[in-house]
Design a protein around this motif. Structure first.
Motif, short mmCIF file in Angstrom:
data_model
loop_
_atom_site.label_atom_id
_atom_site.label_comp_id
_atom_site.label_asym_id
_atom_site.label_seq_id
_atom_site.Cartn_x
_atom_site.Cartn_y
_atom_site.Cartn_z
N ASP A 42 0.66 -1.18 -0.08
CA ASP A 42 -0.04 -0.13 0.01
C ASP A 42 1.00 1.22 -0.01
O ASP A 42 0.51 2.31 -0.71
N GLU A 43 2.14 1.34 0.71
CA GLU A 43 2.74 2.42 0.79
C GLU A 43 3.53 2.57 -0.57
O GLU A 43 3.43 3.91 -0.89
N ALA A 44 3.85 1.57 -1.23
CA ALA A 44 4.55 1.74 -2.44
C ALA A 44 3.37 2.24 -3.67
O ALA A 44 3.88 3.07 -4.19
N LEU A 45 2.27 1.72 -3.49
CA LEU A 45 1.27 2.09 -4.21
C LEU A 45 1.09 3.64 -4.24
O LEU A 45 0.65 4.33 -5.07
N SER A 46 0.96 4.20 -3.07
CA SER A 46 0.85 5.36 -2.89
C SER A 46 1.91 6.32 -3.22
O SER A 46 1.71 7.36 -3.86
N ILE A 47 3.17 5.91 -2.97
CA ILE A 47 4.46 6.46 -3.57
C ILE A 47 4.19 6.72 -5.27
O ILE A 47 4.43 7.56 -5.78
N PHE A 48 3.85 5.50 -5.72
CA PHE A 48 3.87 5.69 -7.22
C PHE A 48 2.71 6.49 -7.52
O PHE A 48 2.89 7.17 -8.69
N ALA A 49 1.68 6.39 -6.93
CA ALA A 49 0.30 7.43 -7.10
C ALA A 49 0.77 8.86 -7.29
O ALA A 49 0.54 9.69 -7.99
N GLY A 50 1.56 9.22 -6.17
CA GLY A 50 2.23 10.62 -5.98
C GLY A 50 3.11 11.04 -7.26
O GLY A 50 3.02 12.05 -7.62
N TYR A 51 3.90 9.94 -7.53
CA TYR A 51 4.57 10.21 -8.93
C TYR A 51 3.76 10.49 -10.00
O TYR A 51 4.17 11.45 -10.72
N LEU A 52 2.79 9.85 -10.16
CA LEU A 52 2.06 9.98 -11.24
C LEU A 52 1.17 11.22 -11.38
O LEU A 52 1.11 11.89 -12.52
N ASN A 53 1.00 11.60 -10.16
CA ASN A 53 0.15 12.83 -10.12
C ASN A 53 1.10 13.97 -10.62
O ASN A 53 0.60 14.85 -10.74
N SER A 54 2.19 13.96 -10.16
CA SER A 54 3.30 14.91 -10.30
C SER A 54 3.53 14.98 -11.79
O SER A 54 4.08 16.12 -12.13
N ILE A 55 3.33 14.08 -12.51
CA ILE A 55 3.96 14.16 -13.96
C ILE A 55 3.26 15.35 -14.76
O ILE A 55 3.78 16.14 -15.55
N PRO A 56 1.59 15.40 -14.74
CA PRO A 56 1.44 16.52 -15.44
C PRO A 56 1.50 17.87 -15.00
O PRO A 56 1.58 18.67 -16.03
N MET A 57 1.79 18.02 -13.65
CA MET A 57 2.16 19.27 -13.13
C MET A 57 3.72 19.74 -13.92
O MET A 57 3.95 20.77 -14.20
N MET A 58 4.44 18.77 -13.58
CA MET A 58 5.94 18.95 -14.53
C MET A 58 5.83 19.41 -15.75
O MET A 58 6.58 19.91 -16.40
N PHE A 59 5.09 18.68 -16.53
CA PHE A 59 4.87 19.01 -17.98
C PHE A 59 4.34 20.34 -18.23
O PHE A 59 4.90 21.00 -18.88
N ALA A 60 3.40 20.63 -17.39
CA ALA A 60 2.61 22.03 -17.50
C ALA A 60 3.90 23.16 -17.23
O ALA A 60 4.14 24.08 -17.97
N LEU A 61 4.62 23.01 -16.04
CA LEU A 61 5.86 24.00 -15.65
C LEU A 61 6.60 23.89 -16.83
O LEU A 61 7.22 24.76 -17.20
#
Length: 167
Positions: free
Chosen positions: A135-154
């Protein structure tokens, strides 16, 4: 007299069969030495393990080995009092054991065990305890996935600013 001896033998076989069945769906099996833990601490350990979905069985070494061998796994010889941790999630089980031992003079100690079909020692169980749970690993992975669109926009915004500055 013979009936009583036979009943004891069938009770032992029931214990072996029950443990063998649990091992079939387990990811991990850890052997612990609970020497030095009083009833209150043992109850606390069992409660924590149960809350984490982990089973803790105190069984004679010969019966534990028979159950392990009947399930197709190979196990090391056991000496002294042994508690068997049977877990579908070996990392969670290792974390609970490790945390409990830190609070209780390094008890119970881990004698060894099996994780995903491979023999493990106490050092490996400690390493497993330091890994993130599923569950912790999935949470970390989801956090990375959520940050990708923001990094792309920046990155797009920075490129736009760069292009506007060169005009």
């Amino acid at each position: 007299m013979k009936a009583k001896a036979k009943a004891k033998k069938s009770d032992k076989q029931l214990l072996v069969d029950g443990l063998s069945a649990k091992l079939g769906s387990a990811q991990a099996l850890f052997y612990t030495d609970f020497t030095g833990l009083n009833v209150k601490r043992m109850t606390d350990l069992r409660r924590r393990l149960k809350k984490a979905g982990v089973e803790y069985v105190v069984i004679k070494n010969t019966l534990a080995l028979r159950a392990v061998n009947e399930s197709g796994l190979v196990s090391q010889r056991l000496k002294g009092p042994t508690g068997v941790v049977v877990a579908k999630d070996g990392i969670t089980a290792a974390k609970v054991l490790s945390d409990f031992a830190k609070e209780n003079d390094q008890r119970p100690s881990v004698k060894g065990g099996i994780y995903e079909g491979n023999a493990v020692d106490e050092a490996m169980v400690k390493k497993l305890a330091s890994l993130p749970t599923r569950d912790e690993a999935l949470s970390i992975f989801a956090g990375y996935l959520n940050s990708i669109p923001m990094m792309f926009a920046l990155a797009l915004d920075a490129r736009k600013t760069q292009l506007e500055g060169s005009n």
